[in-house]
Design a protein around this motif. Sequence first.
Motif, PDB file in Angstrom:
ATOM      1  N   ALA A  93       0.759  -1.222   0.038  1.00  0.00           N
ATOM      2  CA  ALA A  93       0.102   0.125  -0.110  1.00  0.00           C
ATOM      3  C   ALA A  93       0.964   1.174   0.058  1.00  0.00           C
ATOM      4  O   ALA A  93       2.091   1.223   0.352  1.00  0.00           O
TER       5      ALA A  93
ATOM      6  N   THR B 264      -4.214   7.173  -2.751  1.00  0.00           N
ATOM      7  CA  THR B 264      -4.111   5.935  -1.891  1.00  0.00           C
ATOM      8  C   THR B 264      -4.413   4.700  -3.015  1.00  0.00           C
ATOM      9  O   THR B 264      -4.987   4.837  -3.963  1.00  0.00           O
ATOM     10  N   TRP B 265      -3.372   3.594  -2.323  1.00  0.00           N
ATOM     11  CA  TRP B 265      -3.463   2.493  -3.305  1.00  0.00           C
ATOM     12  C   TRP B 265      -3.153   1.152  -2.535  1.00  0.00           C
ATOM     13  O   TRP B 265      -2.359   1.382  -1.666  1.00  0.00           O
ATOM     14  N   TYR B 266      -3.807   0.308  -2.699  1.00  0.00           N
ATOM     15  CA  TYR B 266      -3.861  -0.961  -2.175  1.00  0.00           C
ATOM     16  C   TYR B 266      -3.537  -2.138  -3.155  1.00  0.00           C
ATOM     17  O   TYR B 266      -4.290  -2.367  -3.945  1.00  0.00           O
TER      18      TYR B 266
ATOM     19  N   SER C  63      -7.292  -4.180  -2.586  1.00  0.00           N
ATOM     20  CA  SER C  63      -8.177  -3.374  -1.851  1.00  0.00           C
ATOM     21  C   SER C  63      -9.404  -4.327  -1.176  1.00  0.00           C
ATOM     22  O   SER C  63     -10.005  -3.573  -0.260  1.00  0.00           O
TER      23      SER C  63
ATOM     24  N   ILE D 214      -7.656  -5.848   2.437  1.00  0.00           N
ATOM     25  CA  ILE D 214      -6.565  -5.248   3.075  1.00  0.00           C
ATOM     26  C   ILE D 214      -6.756  -5.192   4.327  1.00  0.00           C
ATOM     27  O   ILE D 214      -7.900  -5.311   5.242  1.00  0.00           O
TER      28      ILE D 214
END
Length: 492
Positions: free
Chosen positions: A97, A113-115, A118, A121
């Motif tokens: 992330a 924001t990045w996962y 998602s 997470i």
Amino acid sequence: MVASISFTRNRIRILGLALVFVVSIYIIMFRVIDQRLERLNKRILKEVSLEKSELVQKEFDDFDRIFHLMGLAADEGQQEFMNKLIEQDSVKQFLVAYTYWKPESGNYLKRLTWYVDSLNIDSAIISNELSVDRSSTRFIKSNKGMYIHAYVTTSAGILQLTLDLHKLNAYFWGRNFGRHAYFEVYDADGICLIYPDVKRIGQKRVTTWKRYPLKDSTMVSDYIHMEVLMEEFKLQGIWSNSKLFVNVLLIMTEEEVRDIGNTTFLLGAIGIATMLVFMFLIDLQNRKAKQLMLRNLEYQKEDALLRFENLKRKVDPHFLFNALGSLQQLIGKDPIQAKAFVVKMAKVYRKFLSRDETGLTTIKEEIVLAEEYFFLQKIRFADTLNPLEINISTESMALYIPRFSLQILIENAIKHNELNKEKPLSISIIETHGQLVVRNTVLLKNPDVDSAGYGTQVIAHVYDFYHVQGFEIQYTEAYFIVYLPFIHIDSQ
């Protein structure tokens, strides 16, 4: 009869004295040899420890470089470019992330924001507020796993990165750093971040040593339960608050070196004057010479590749900042050209960040890189550069030359010469008599300084390693010329 007995006694005395003398000499020599072997062994182990630490630091330097590139992209809001950087680099194996924070009205607010997943997470790594302490990495433990937050301060905000510690450990131990040695990494609070046994990850280290910081410390390893030489090193970059400990097995070279000393002494004791022993020693020395020659070749190859990596680290930041400055000016003037600029810059950087164990590449790949690199410089310097002249046959495109050699020579030509519209700099790359000839016009900024520097030395070092003759540099009043002979890799 009496004379015979007296002679026998004298001979026994002489043999006894000789035996005592030989044993005494043996004990003295053995002790001297043992002390010297111990010092030699310790020096070799320290060199191994330093080599391992440099390999580990190089990996962390690569992480730092990609993270700072992501930070620069985050400042510009280029999230798609950030994600492409992740996909094209090894950090994708453990980066789970990231969050970009930008200051507004005295507070830091999320902007990007990045996962990696998602839907699944871990809630423990989702940050609603930016941590006050951003000078070091932060360890996070939850029921699902263990992580660290690392922070990159950019010109316009802060990039927070989340790394999965189990995946980070899997990456490092997959790199095969553990031959004859293993390493450990702990954060500022003494929490284990990297260790060969994953059960130790997240635990606090129990300090069993008496001196601190550690240097030339010999102890029994908790991991392999054998004596090791432990050395402490300080990591650089965003990991600067962490401590690196390298453990090298004490017996790694001791037995081999001791065997050589004992064998040599034994051969001398039983009759070095005989022809058989003499021939044996000659054969032994020949084998040692061959081993040293092979080992020296390996060292030359490692040194050549290390010089290339150092050169890349030296070139990349300077080139990046200049390219970004050119891109900023180009966006407002010519958006279509700016788009092409970004594509070519990404290709050039992808080539810079790629790894190659041979130090060679095909002429076709070098020409592509040279054209893309020259395109970026042409945007920056405009009419002060004439178009790049290239004349190479199709058959020669599959042959090999040192990696980055054309880019290095183009960069040197631009860096060392005055650039003006009245006398534009001309660069040509042509094929002649089984080699490439790279030529540029000369209008030196400082004629008293030799322009053939570190880059051309690296190219020469690669040719020396592959035993290829013909690399040459020529100066004239009008031109600087470099001859790059083709390398036929199938014959190496």
